[in-house]
Design an enzyme around this catalytic site. Structure first.
Site, mmCIF file in Angstrom:
data_model
loop_
_atom_site.group_PDB
_atom_site.id
_atom_site.type_symbol
_atom_site.label_atom_id
_atom_site.label_comp_id
_atom_site.label_asym_id
_atom_site.label_seq_id
_atom_site.Cartn_x
_atom_site.Cartn_y
_atom_site.Cartn_z
ATOM 1 N N GLU A 1 7.490 12.621 -12.400
ATOM 2 C CA GLU A 1 6.843 13.084 -13.504
ATOM 3 C C GLU A 1 7.998 13.604 -14.601
ATOM 4 O O GLU A 1 7.869 13.348 -15.683
ATOM 5 C CB GLU A 1 6.175 14.336 -13.115
ATOM 6 C CG GLU A 1 4.892 14.057 -12.219
ATOM 7 C CD GLU A 1 5.307 14.459 -10.848
ATOM 8 O OE1 GLU A 1 4.475 14.971 -10.244
ATOM 9 O OE2 GLU A 1 6.635 14.389 -10.326
ATOM 10 N N CYS B 1 4.192 19.230 -8.887
ATOM 11 C CA CYS B 1 4.415 20.740 -8.148
ATOM 12 C C CYS B 1 4.346 21.429 -9.508
ATOM 13 O O CYS B 1 3.970 21.093 -10.523
ATOM 14 C CB CYS B 1 5.619 20.742 -7.597
ATOM 15 S SG CYS B 1 7.180 20.381 -9.037
#
Length: 165
Positions: free
Chosen positions: A94, A120
Site C-alpha cells: 500500500e 496494517c
C-alpha cells in the site's frame, strides 16, 4: 469468480465476464508475485474510474538489498506478524502504491485500493490521509485497530473471500 453472463449477437452464451472487483483482485494477485518479502507476498493497486492508477508490492526500498537476498530481520528476531513494523526493511504494498502515485504526480483521492492482505495500522493511516474511499482486501491481517480506524474514517471495507471468486 463473480461476473455477468455475456451473450453474443445471436443470443448464444460467450461465458462469464468478471465483475470489476474480480478483475482488479486478480490483477492485484499478479502484482503480489513481484514481492521480495519472505513472510508475506502482498500486492496492491489503486483504481479510479475503473482505471488502474498505480501498483505496489512489498519489498525493500529501491537500491537496497531485498530480504529474499539478505534474510528477514523480523524472522531473525522472532517478531510475530503484525508487530514491530519499524524493524522491517521493506515497505508495504500500500505504501509503495501511494509513493508511486506521488512520484508520478497522480492523485489517488477518491480511489479504491485493491490489496491481497488487509492493511496494517501504519498503512491504514496513510490510506485515510491519501483520500482512499474504498478498500477491497483478500486476506486477513492481525490488526483489529486498523479495521476500527478505517471504519471510523468512513472508508468502505470489502473483504474478498474464497466464496466470492
Amino acid at each position: 469468480m463473480r461476473g455477468i453472463n455475456i451473450l453474443t449477437k445471436d443470443g448464444s452464451e460467450r461465458g462469464m465476464r468478471p465483475s470489476w472487483d474480480s478483475y482488479f483482485v486478480e490483477i492485484t494477485k499478479v502484482v503480489a508475485t513481484r514481492s521480495t518479502c519472505l513472510r508475506r507476498k502482498v500486492g496492491a493497486i489503486i483504481v479510479k474510474d475503473k482505471h488502474i492508477i498505480t501498483t505496489g508490492y512489498n519489498g525493500a526500498p529501491s537500491a537496497l538489498p531485498h530480504c529474499a537476498d539478505t534474510g528477514c530481520m523480523r524472522d531473525k528476531l522472532q517478531i510475530p506478524s503484525g508487530e514491530r513494523h519499524e524493524l522491517c526493511l521493506g515497505l508495504h504494498a500500500e505504501q509503495n502504491a501511494i509513493i508511486q502515485a506521488s512520484v508520478h504526480g497522480v492523485s489517488v483521492v477518491g480511489g479504491t485500493l485493491y490489496v491481497t492482505s488487509q492493511p496494517c495500522i501504519l498503512c491504514s493511516k496513510m490510506l485515510i490521509n491519501a483520500g482512499i474511499k474504498r478498500i477491497v482486501f483478500v486476506g486477513p491481517y492481525p490488526d483489529t485497530l486498523a479495521l476500527s480506524l478505517l471504519k471510523t474514517a468512513g472508508i468502505e471495507l470489502t473483504p474478498w473471500g474464497e466464496e466470492e471468486k
